[in-house]
Design an enzyme around this catalytic site. Sequence first.
Site, PDB file in Angstrom:
ATOM      1  N   GLY A  13       8.321  44.828  64.697  1.00  0.00           N
ATOM      2  CA  GLY A  13       8.719  44.377  66.166  1.00  0.00           C
ATOM      3  C   GLY A  13       9.551  43.320  66.114  1.00  0.00           C
ATOM      4  O   GLY A  13       9.132  42.241  66.677  1.00  0.00           O
ATOM      5  N   GLY A  14      10.809  42.965  65.355  1.00  0.00           N
ATOM      6  CA  GLY A  14      11.553  42.020  65.067  1.00  0.00           C
ATOM      7  C   GLY A  14      12.773  42.303  65.905  1.00  0.00           C
ATOM      8  O   GLY A  14      13.801  41.401  65.577  1.00  0.00           O
ATOM      9  N   ILE A  18       9.867  37.175  70.824  1.00  0.00           N
ATOM     10  CA  ILE A  18       9.306  36.401  69.766  1.00  0.00           C
ATOM     11  C   ILE A  18       9.517  36.848  68.362  1.00  0.00           C
ATOM     12  O   ILE A  18       9.809  35.872  67.383  1.00  0.00           O
ATOM     13  CB  ILE A  18       7.641  36.254  70.152  1.00  0.00           C
ATOM     14  CG1 ILE A  18       7.697  35.542  71.234  1.00  0.00           C
ATOM     15  CG2 ILE A  18       7.042  35.713  68.654  1.00  0.00           C
ATOM     16  CD1 ILE A  18       6.037  35.764  71.763  1.00  0.00           C
ATOM     17  N   SER A 137      -2.540  36.369  71.175  1.00  0.00           N
ATOM     18  CA  SER A 137      -2.087  35.608  72.360  1.00  0.00           C
ATOM     19  C   SER A 137      -3.437  34.748  72.783  1.00  0.00           C
ATOM     20  O   SER A 137      -4.522  35.284  72.325  1.00  0.00           O
ATOM     21  CB  SER A 137      -2.282  36.752  73.430  1.00  0.00           C
ATOM     22  OG  SER A 137      -2.250  36.287  74.840  1.00  0.00           O
ATOM     23  N   TYR A 150      -5.203  44.405  77.366  1.00  0.00           N
ATOM     24  CA  TYR A 150      -4.542  43.495  76.514  1.00  0.00           C
ATOM     25  C   TYR A 150      -5.130  42.557  76.141  1.00  0.00           C
ATOM     26  O   TYR A 150      -5.099  42.428  74.735  1.00  0.00           O
ATOM     27  CB  TYR A 150      -3.019  43.205  77.369  1.00  0.00           C
ATOM     28  CG  TYR A 150      -2.329  42.064  76.770  1.00  0.00           C
ATOM     29  CD1 TYR A 150      -1.487  42.543  75.632  1.00  0.00           C
ATOM     30  CD2 TYR A 150      -2.333  40.898  77.157  1.00  0.00           C
ATOM     31  CE1 TYR A 150      -0.576  41.550  75.107  1.00  0.00           C
ATOM     32  CE2 TYR A 150      -1.387  39.827  76.562  1.00  0.00           C
ATOM     33  CZ  TYR A 150      -0.759  40.064  75.301  1.00  0.00           C
ATOM     34  OH  TYR A 150      -0.070  39.215  74.775  1.00  0.00           O
TER      35      TYR A 150
HETATM   36  N1  LIG Z   1       5.665  36.757  76.111  1.00  0.00           N
HETATM   37  C1  LIG Z   1       4.658  36.316  76.237  1.00  0.00           C
HETATM   38  O1  LIG Z   1       4.293  35.497  77.263  1.00  0.00           O
HETATM   39  C2  LIG Z   1       3.409  36.646  75.104  1.00  0.00           C
HETATM   40  C3  LIG Z   1       2.263  35.695  75.308  1.00  0.00           C
HETATM   41  C4  LIG Z   1       1.328  35.696  74.408  1.00  0.00           C
HETATM   42  C5  LIG Z   1       1.549  36.910  73.477  1.00  0.00           C
HETATM   43  N2  LIG Z   1       2.514  37.562  73.386  1.00  0.00           N
HETATM   44  C6  LIG Z   1       2.928  38.502  72.078  1.00  0.00           C
HETATM   45  O2  LIG Z   1       3.898  38.348  71.379  1.00  0.00           O
HETATM   46  C7  LIG Z   1       4.489  39.666  70.906  1.00  0.00           C
HETATM   47  C8  LIG Z   1       6.056  39.861  71.049  1.00  0.00           C
HETATM   48  O3  LIG Z   1       6.061  39.898  72.240  1.00  0.00           O
HETATM   49  P1  LIG Z   1       7.366  39.610  73.312  1.00  0.00           P
HETATM   50  O4  LIG Z   1       6.884  38.695  74.496  1.00  0.00           O
HETATM   51  O5  LIG Z   1       8.334  39.014  72.258  1.00  0.00           O
HETATM   52  O6  LIG Z   1       7.779  40.846  73.962  1.00  0.00           O
HETATM   53  P2  LIG Z   1       9.050  41.667  74.034  1.00  0.00           P
HETATM   54  O7  LIG Z   1      10.172  40.969  73.973  1.00  0.00           O
HETATM   55  O8  LIG Z   1       8.803  42.776  74.705  1.00  0.00           O
HETATM   56  O9  LIG Z   1       8.470  42.724  72.496  1.00  0.00           O
HETATM   57  C9  LIG Z   1       7.785  43.242  72.237  1.00  0.00           C
HETATM   58  C10 LIG Z   1       7.853  43.789  70.788  1.00  0.00           C
HETATM   59  O10 LIG Z   1       6.545  44.718  70.676  1.00  0.00           O
HETATM   60  C11 LIG Z   1       7.219  46.017  70.309  1.00  0.00           C
HETATM   61  N3  LIG Z   1       6.376  47.021  71.189  1.00  0.00           N
HETATM   62  C12 LIG Z   1       6.379  47.229  72.451  1.00  0.00           C
HETATM   63  N4  LIG Z   1       5.917  48.304  72.805  1.00  0.00           N
HETATM   64  C13 LIG Z   1       5.778  48.955  71.819  1.00  0.00           C
HETATM   65  C14 LIG Z   1       5.269  50.572  71.493  1.00  0.00           C
HETATM   66  N5  LIG Z   1       5.040  51.119  72.503  1.00  0.00           N
HETATM   67  N6  LIG Z   1       5.332  50.895  70.333  1.00  0.00           N
HETATM   68  C15 LIG Z   1       6.068  49.930  69.312  1.00  0.00           C
HETATM   69  N7  LIG Z   1       6.305  48.727  69.454  1.00  0.00           N
HETATM   70  C16 LIG Z   1       6.189  48.302  70.487  1.00  0.00           C
HETATM   71  C17 LIG Z   1       8.540  45.964  70.637  1.00  0.00           C
HETATM   72  O11 LIG Z   1       9.168  46.995  69.922  1.00  0.00           O
HETATM   73  P3  LIG Z   1      10.524  47.750  70.228  1.00  0.00           P
HETATM   74  O12 LIG Z   1      11.665  46.744  69.920  1.00  0.00           O
HETATM   75  O13 LIG Z   1      10.515  48.789  69.319  1.00  0.00           O
HETATM   76  O14 LIG Z   1      10.469  47.799  71.707  1.00  0.00           O
HETATM   77  C18 LIG Z   1       8.925  44.368  70.301  1.00  0.00           C
HETATM   78  O15 LIG Z   1       9.144  44.148  69.134  1.00  0.00           O
HETATM   79  C19 LIG Z   1       3.457  40.641  71.418  1.00  0.00           C
HETATM   80  O16 LIG Z   1       2.493  40.930  70.431  1.00  0.00           O
HETATM   81  C20 LIG Z   1       2.941  40.016  72.577  1.00  0.00           C
HETATM   82  O17 LIG Z   1       1.755  40.441  73.066  1.00  0.00           O
HETATM   83  C21 LIG Z   1       3.588  37.446  74.080  1.00  0.00           C
END
Ligand SMILES: NC(=O)c1ccc[n+]([C@@H]2O[C@H](COP(=O)([O-])OP(=O)(O)OC[C@H]3O[C@@H](n4cnc5c(N)ncnc54)[C@H](OP(=O)(O)O)[C@@H]3O)[C@@H](O)[C@H]2O)c1
Length: 243
Positions: A13-14, A18, A137, A150
């Site tokens: 997921g890179g 993040i 999280s 979640y």
């Molecule tokens: N943003 C926040 O406020 C926040 C807060 C706390 C924790 N987090 C955690 O940080 C991590 C990264 O999130 P982000 O905020 O950077 O969000 P993001 O930009 O939406 O990225 C989400 C990541 O998860 C993958 N993903 C989402 N849905 C998926 C699915 N159905 N099957 C396979 N892969 C999937 C995406 O892969 P694809 O490239 O394949 O779509 C992407 O790499 C997550 O674990 C999230 O829970 C985020």
Amino acid sequence: MTGLADKVALVVGGAKGIGLATAGALAREGAAVLLTGRRKEEVDAAAERLGASVHGIVADASARDDLERVVAEARRRHGHLDALVLNAGLSEPATIAEATAAHFDRHFAVNVRGALFGLQAALPVLRDGASVVLVGSIAAGMGVTPYSTYAATKAALRSYARSWAAELAPRRIRVNVVAPGPTDTEMMAAVPDDMRQQLIAPIPLGRMARVDEVAAAALFLLGDAASFVTGAELCVDGGMRQV
Ligand SMILES: NC(=O)c1ccc[n+]([C@@H]2O[C@H](COP(=O)([O-])OP(=O)(O)OC[C@H]3O[C@@H](n4cnc5c(N)ncnc54)[C@H](OP(=O)(O)O)[C@@H]3O)[C@@H](O)[C@H]2O)c1
């Protein structure tokens, strides 16, 4: 010094958010990086943007076969892994009444099952002394409505990190969690404006995290500076759950 120069890292997921920031930070430290994402254009663009030491692979983080294929590619290219970041995660709202089996399964398939089978696939090529970071999280330790499913997945990850750290300690493989608070990413852009304001209000530092701030915490846990840290959670939340 992080000690990550010339190391080999996989970020599941890179291709954005993040995960992309973490892949970039690893590459800047001199690591060879493999990153995954589901969309080819996004994966190719991410790898190209980050430079020649970064290789993108199209894979679904919730699919076991895909995870095994990714690790086979890491083995073919480098023979081993020193660092593993399990970042893929999704977050969709549903109250108790609204939650469906599909909602539940989707969350646990990506956020929890994907992490378990990502680590399982990587284990044979993870070197002794390697470092694993799960992106959790702060929701894991809070009541978060209507994102309770979640939050439950992130609590499961927090628990897994403790057990995995214990299980892998004999191989000196460290397992830790980076727990961001609200962070400005695509995932957050989908959150309605009034909820964004509600999310910022209780953050003592008065804003969301930037992705590079979360990546810096992940880099710390992956690198030599955290050589005696395992089973831990590092919150990057502007004090939201701390003060
Ligand atoms: N943003 C926040 O406020 C926040 C807060 C706390 C924790 N987090 C955690 O940080 C991590 C990264 O999130 P982000 O905020 O950077 O969000 P993001 O930009 O939406 O990225 C989400 C990541 O998860 C993958 N993903 C989402 N849905 C998926 C699915 N159905 N099957 C396979 N892969 C999937 C995406 O892969 P694809 O490239 O394949 O779509 C992407 O790499 C997550 O674990 C999230 O829970 C985020």
